[in-house]
Design a protein around this motif. Sequence first.
Motif, PDB file in Angstrom:
ATOM      1  N   ALA A  11       0.858  -1.185   0.000  1.00 12.98           N
ATOM      2  CA  ALA A  11       0.000   0.000   0.000  1.00 12.98           C
ATOM      3  C   ALA A  11       0.892   1.232   0.000  1.00 12.98           C
ATOM      4  CB  ALA A  11      -0.898  -0.002   1.228  1.00 12.98           C
ATOM      5  N   GLY A  12       0.886   1.973  -1.103  1.00 11.56           N
ATOM      6  CA  GLY A  12       1.749   3.139  -1.235  1.00 11.56           C
ATOM      7  C   GLY A  12       2.976   2.781  -2.053  1.00 11.56           C
ATOM      8  N   PHE A  13       3.061   3.358  -3.261  1.00 10.63           N
ATOM      9  CA  PHE A  13       4.179   2.998  -4.128  1.00 10.63           C
ATOM     10  C   PHE A  13       5.007   4.224  -4.490  1.00 10.63           C
ATOM     11  CE2 PHE A  13       5.947   0.328  -7.679  1.00 10.63           C
ATOM     12  CZ  PHE A  13       6.264  -0.759  -6.895  1.00 10.63           C
ATOM     13  N   GLY A  14       5.256   5.055  -3.464  1.00 10.84           N
ATOM     14  CA  GLY A  14       6.130   6.212  -3.640  1.00 10.84           C
ATOM     15  C   GLY A  14       7.579   5.767  -3.530  1.00 10.84           C
ATOM     16  N   ARG A  15       8.450   6.657  -3.099  1.00 14.73           N
ATOM     17  CA  ARG A  15       9.882   6.344  -3.058  1.00 14.73           C
ATOM     18  C   ARG A  15      10.197   5.189  -2.116  1.00 14.73           C
ATOM     19  NH1 ARG A  15      11.760   8.939   1.585  1.00 14.73           N
ATOM     20  NH2 ARG A  15      10.417  10.598   2.378  1.00 14.73           N
ATOM     21  N   PRO A  80       1.864   9.550   7.810  1.00  8.20           N
ATOM     22  CA  PRO A  80       1.875   8.712   9.012  1.00  8.20           C
ATOM     23  C   PRO A  80       0.493   8.378   9.554  1.00  8.20           C
ATOM     24  CG  PRO A  80       3.588  10.373   9.151  1.00  8.20           C
ATOM     25  CD  PRO A  80       2.769  10.712   7.933  1.00  8.20           C
ATOM     26  N   GLU A  81      -0.429   9.356   9.535  1.00  9.55           N
ATOM     27  CA  GLU A  81      -1.779   9.119  10.043  1.00  9.55           C
ATOM     28  C   GLU A  81      -2.504   8.054   9.219  1.00  9.55           C
ATOM     29  OE1 GLU A  81      -0.260  12.896  11.416  1.00  9.55           O
ATOM     30  OE2 GLU A  81      -0.514  12.110   9.381  1.00  9.55           O
ATOM     31  N   LYS A  82      -2.252   8.056   7.915  1.00 10.58           N
ATOM     32  CA  LYS A  82      -2.857   7.058   7.038  1.00 10.58           C
ATOM     33  C   LYS A  82      -2.277   5.670   7.305  1.00 10.58           C
ATOM     34  CE  LYS A  82      -5.836   9.278   4.412  1.00 10.58           C
ATOM     35  NZ  LYS A  82      -7.266   8.876   4.320  1.00 10.58           N
ATOM     36  N   VAL A  83      -0.985   5.623   7.596  1.00  7.91           N
ATOM     37  CA  VAL A  83      -0.341   4.351   7.924  1.00  7.91           C
ATOM     38  C   VAL A  83      -1.009   3.748   9.154  1.00  7.91           C
ATOM     39  CG1 VAL A  83       1.798   3.223   8.662  1.00  7.91           C
ATOM     40  CG2 VAL A  83       1.882   5.011   6.921  1.00  7.91           C
ATOM     41  N   LEU A  84      -1.182   4.583  10.170  1.00  7.21           N
ATOM     42  CA  LEU A  84      -1.793   4.120  11.414  1.00  7.21           C
ATOM     43  C   LEU A  84      -3.247   3.705  11.191  1.00  7.21           C
ATOM     44  CD1 LEU A  84      -0.880   3.772  14.338  1.00  7.21           C
ATOM     45  CD2 LEU A  84      -1.788   6.046  14.826  1.00  7.21           C
ATOM     46  N   GLU A  85      -3.964   4.467  10.377  1.00 10.27           N
ATOM     47  CA  GLU A  85      -5.361   4.131  10.073  1.00 10.27           C
ATOM     48  C   GLU A  85      -5.445   2.774   9.375  1.00 10.27           C
ATOM     49  OE1 GLU A  85      -9.101   5.815   7.369  1.00 10.27           O
ATOM     50  OE2 GLU A  85      -7.336   7.086   7.716  1.00 10.27           O
ATOM     51  N   MET A  86      -4.522   2.536   8.452  1.00  9.20           N
ATOM     52  CA  MET A  86      -4.541   1.263   7.735  1.00  9.20           C
ATOM     53  C   MET A  86      -4.171   0.101   8.642  1.00  9.20           C
ATOM     54  SD  MET A  86      -2.800   0.240   4.112  1.00  9.20           S
ATOM     55  CE  MET A  86      -2.936  -1.462   3.536  1.00  9.20           C
ATOM     56  N   VAL A  87      -3.268   0.338   9.581  1.00 10.22           N
ATOM     57  CA  VAL A  87      -2.903  -0.699  10.551  1.00 10.22           C
ATOM     58  C   VAL A  87      -4.151  -1.173  11.290  1.00 10.22           C
ATOM     59  CG1 VAL A  87      -1.744  -1.117  12.762  1.00 10.22           C
ATOM     60  CG2 VAL A  87      -0.500  -0.043  10.892  1.00 10.22           C
ATOM     61  N   HIS A  88      -4.948  -0.232  11.758  1.00  9.56           N
ATOM     62  CA  HIS A  88      -6.172  -0.584  12.492  1.00  9.56           C
ATOM     63  C   HIS A  88      -7.148  -1.358  11.602  1.00  9.56           C
ATOM     64  CE1 HIS A  88      -4.905   1.603  15.951  1.00  9.56           C
ATOM     65  NE2 HIS A  88      -4.959   2.786  15.378  1.00  9.56           N
ATOM     66  N   THR A  89      -7.244  -0.963  10.327  1.00  7.95           N
ATOM     67  CA  THR A  89      -8.143  -1.644   9.394  1.00  7.95           C
ATOM     68  C   THR A  89      -7.697  -3.082   9.165  1.00  7.95           C
ATOM     69  OG1 THR A  89      -8.678   0.423   8.246  1.00  7.95           O
ATOM     70  CG2 THR A  89      -9.108  -1.625   7.061  1.00  7.95           C
ATOM     71  N   VAL A  90      -6.411  -3.257   8.933  1.00  7.76           N
ATOM     72  CA  VAL A  90      -5.878  -4.602   8.672  1.00  7.76           C
ATOM     73  C   VAL A  90      -6.030  -5.488   9.897  1.00  7.76           C
ATOM     74  CG1 VAL A  90      -3.799  -5.944   8.153  1.00  7.76           C
ATOM     75  CG2 VAL A  90      -4.273  -3.833   6.894  1.00  7.76           C
ATOM     76  N   LYS A  91      -5.709  -4.944  11.062  1.00  5.11           N
ATOM     77  CA  LYS A  91      -5.804  -5.754  12.283  1.00  5.11           C
ATOM     78  C   LYS A  91      -7.249  -6.161  12.590  1.00  5.11           C
ATOM     79  CE  LYS A  91      -1.670  -4.939  14.942  1.00  5.11           C
ATOM     80  NZ  LYS A  91      -1.496  -6.380  15.117  1.00  5.11           N
ATOM     81  N   LYS A  92      -8.173  -5.303  12.240  1.00  5.17           N
ATOM     82  CA  LYS A  92      -9.585  -5.594  12.499  1.00  5.17           C
ATOM     83  C   LYS A  92     -10.154  -6.610  11.514  1.00  5.17           C
ATOM     84  CE  LYS A  92     -14.153  -3.422  12.810  1.00  5.17           C
ATOM     85  NZ  LYS A  92     -14.914  -2.142  12.748  1.00  5.17           N
ATOM     86  N   ILE A  99       1.952  -7.520   9.255  1.00  7.76           N
ATOM     87  CA  ILE A  99       2.082  -6.127   8.839  1.00  7.76           C
ATOM     88  C   ILE A  99       3.532  -5.666   8.943  1.00  7.76           C
ATOM     89  CG2 ILE A  99       1.433  -3.749   9.332  1.00  7.76           C
ATOM     90  CD1 ILE A  99      -1.170  -4.798  10.512  1.00  7.76           C
ATOM     91  N   LEU A 100       4.040  -5.100   7.847  1.00  7.32           N
ATOM     92  CA  LEU A 100       5.339  -4.438   7.833  1.00  7.32           C
ATOM     93  C   LEU A 100       5.047  -2.975   7.525  1.00  7.32           C
ATOM     94  CD1 LEU A 100       6.031  -7.461   7.358  1.00  7.32           C
ATOM     95  CD2 LEU A 100       7.941  -6.711   5.950  1.00  7.32           C
ATOM     96  N   ALA A 101       5.301  -2.093   8.483  1.00  7.31           N
ATOM     97  CA  ALA A 101       4.862  -0.702   8.329  1.00  7.31           C
ATOM     98  C   ALA A 101       6.013   0.301   8.304  1.00  7.31           C
ATOM     99  CB  ALA A 101       3.888  -0.339   9.449  1.00  7.31           C
ATOM    100  N   ARG A 102       5.848   1.288   7.457  1.00  6.61           N
ATOM    101  CA  ARG A 102       6.811   2.383   7.338  1.00  6.61           C
ATOM    102  C   ARG A 102       6.557   3.420   8.432  1.00  6.61           C
ATOM    103  NH1 ARG A 102       6.255   6.629   2.313  1.00  6.61           N
ATOM    104  NH2 ARG A 102       7.912   8.102   2.879  1.00  6.61           N
ATOM    105  N   ALA A 103       7.621   3.872   9.057  1.00  7.25           N
ATOM    106  CA  ALA A 103       7.519   4.941  10.050  1.00  7.25           C
ATOM    107  C   ALA A 103       8.362   6.115   9.585  1.00  7.25           C
ATOM    108  CB  ALA A 103       8.001   4.464  11.418  1.00  7.25           C
ATOM    109  N   TYR A 104       7.791   7.300   9.657  1.00  5.10           N
ATOM    110  CA  TYR A 104       8.522   8.494   9.216  1.00  5.10           C
ATOM    111  C   TYR A 104       9.675   8.808  10.159  1.00  5.10           C
ATOM    112  CZ  TYR A 104       9.472  13.333   7.913  1.00  5.10           C
ATOM    113  OH  TYR A 104      10.098  14.501   7.532  1.00  5.10           O
ATOM    114  N   ASP A 105       9.440   8.669  11.454  1.00  2.00           N
ATOM    115  CA  ASP A 105      10.486   8.949  12.429  1.00  2.00           C
ATOM    116  C   ASP A 105      10.241   8.111  13.683  1.00  2.00           C
ATOM    117  OD1 ASP A 105       8.355  10.184  13.702  1.00  2.00           O
ATOM    118  OD2 ASP A 105       9.005  12.215  13.177  1.00  2.00           O
TER     119      ASP A 105
END
Length: 216
Positions: A11-15, A80-92, A99-105
Amino acid sequence: KIEEKGKVIIAGFGRFGNTAGRFLRANGVFPTVIDNDSDRVETLRKLGIKVYYGEPTRHDLLHAAGAEEAKIIIIALDIPEKVLEMVHTVKKHFPHAKILARAYDRADAYDLMDAGVDKVYRETLDTSLRMGADTLKHLGYRAYQTERMSHIFFNHDEENLKELAAHRKDKSEYLSAARQAIEELEEIIREDFKDTDVSRDAGWDSESLREEFGKF
């Protein structure tokens, strides 16, 4: 309509997601890619990359993308907010998927850890360490030694991330724990540096580099 359903969804195909996706494809793994940037999707399609347009945080789109069959879902969204939102969706809705998630910082990494994600990837960590390692090499440090120090730093910083997460709500306590972690990591690297067997550099450094920089 999404026709291809692979074992991996990105999900997300940027850099960030783009690099992970190209690496997987080069190794024979062809992930299902979703991106919510229409201009990016159009550009990627022109480059011959099969990518689908849509909002990855939507349960119905993930279902259509084959999330029920996917083993791994890589969340590499730019916000980042979208990443967290998607985490909740996937877990539910798709709790079986890893889940392997990107963190900005680091702060984003803590939020993702609080959400139950155990595979968090801070986007600048590897690149920053590679820059630091290259700096040491240009100063004359040997390649094997430098790579070893980089791995030690990375592994301990990841461990410290988990330990410091418990103190993040108390600023004073957090700063104290962070200061101690920094000092411990520096000491570990200094001690390991003393014990490094320079003979192992033979397989890492070229003769020209050793002649140019000399022994450190």
